[in-house]
Write an enzyme that holds these catalytic residues in place. Structure first.
Site, short mmCIF file in Angstrom:
data_model
loop_
_atom_site.label_atom_id
_atom_site.label_comp_id
_atom_site.label_asym_id
_atom_site.label_seq_id
_atom_site.Cartn_x
_atom_site.Cartn_y
_atom_site.Cartn_z
N LYS A 12 0.83 -1.20 0.00
CA LYS A 12 0.00 0.00 0.00
C LYS A 12 0.87 1.25 0.00
O LYS A 12 2.03 1.23 0.41
CB LYS A 12 -0.90 0.02 1.24
CG LYS A 12 -1.88 -1.14 1.32
CD LYS A 12 -2.93 -1.01 0.26
CE LYS A 12 -3.94 -2.15 0.38
NZ LYS A 12 -4.81 -2.20 -0.76
N CYS A 13 0.28 2.35 -0.45
CA CYS A 13 0.91 3.66 -0.49
C CYS A 13 1.55 3.97 0.86
O CYS A 13 0.93 3.71 1.89
CB CYS A 13 -0.16 4.69 -0.83
SG CYS A 13 0.45 6.37 -0.94
N PRO A 14 2.75 4.46 0.88
CA PRO A 14 3.62 4.94 -0.20
C PRO A 14 4.65 3.92 -0.67
O PRO A 14 5.55 4.26 -1.43
CB PRO A 14 4.32 6.14 0.44
CG PRO A 14 4.57 5.67 1.85
CD PRO A 14 3.32 4.87 2.20
N ASP A 39 -2.13 -1.56 -5.58
CA ASP A 39 -2.63 -0.37 -4.89
C ASP A 39 -3.19 0.61 -5.92
O ASP A 39 -2.47 1.08 -6.79
CB ASP A 39 -1.50 0.28 -4.10
CG ASP A 39 -1.96 1.50 -3.30
OD1 ASP A 39 -3.18 1.77 -3.28
OD2 ASP A 39 -1.11 2.16 -2.71
N ASP A 45 0.72 7.92 -7.78
CA ASP A 45 2.04 8.04 -7.15
C ASP A 45 3.20 7.74 -8.08
O ASP A 45 4.19 8.47 -8.10
CB ASP A 45 2.13 7.12 -5.93
CG ASP A 45 1.19 7.52 -4.82
OD1 ASP A 45 0.73 8.68 -4.83
OD2 ASP A 45 0.90 6.68 -3.95
#
Length: 78
Positions: A12-14, A39, A45
């Site tokens: 998941k982010c980041p 994600d 991103d």
């Protein structure tokens, strides 16, 4: 010119963007990095990261199960 595959499914982010940045550093100009993500935020991103590094990116696959980016290293690391 080589192509390296980076499996970031489940992260998941980041983390996808951070791991992509790290994987790009040792590549030579002309090398490619194929990044597999799950994600949904990675579609924002990773292109933003590539704008910062000056490399080239395209989304080669996008489905509910995964997103695949093909990134070409353009020059020296930013």
């Amino acid at each position: 010119m080589t192509t390296t595959m980076l499996d970031l499914k489940g992260l998941k982010c980041p983390l996808p963007a951070l791991k992509t940045r790290k994987a790009l550093k040792p590549l030579e100009p002309g090398d490619r990095l194929e990044v597999h993500c799950t994600d949904p935020l990675s579609v924002i991103d990773i292109p933003n990261l590539i704008r910062e590094t000056g490399d080239k990116v395209e989304i080669s696959e996008r489905s509910e199960q995964r997103i695949v980016f093909l990134i070409e290293k353009v020059g020296a690391a930013a």
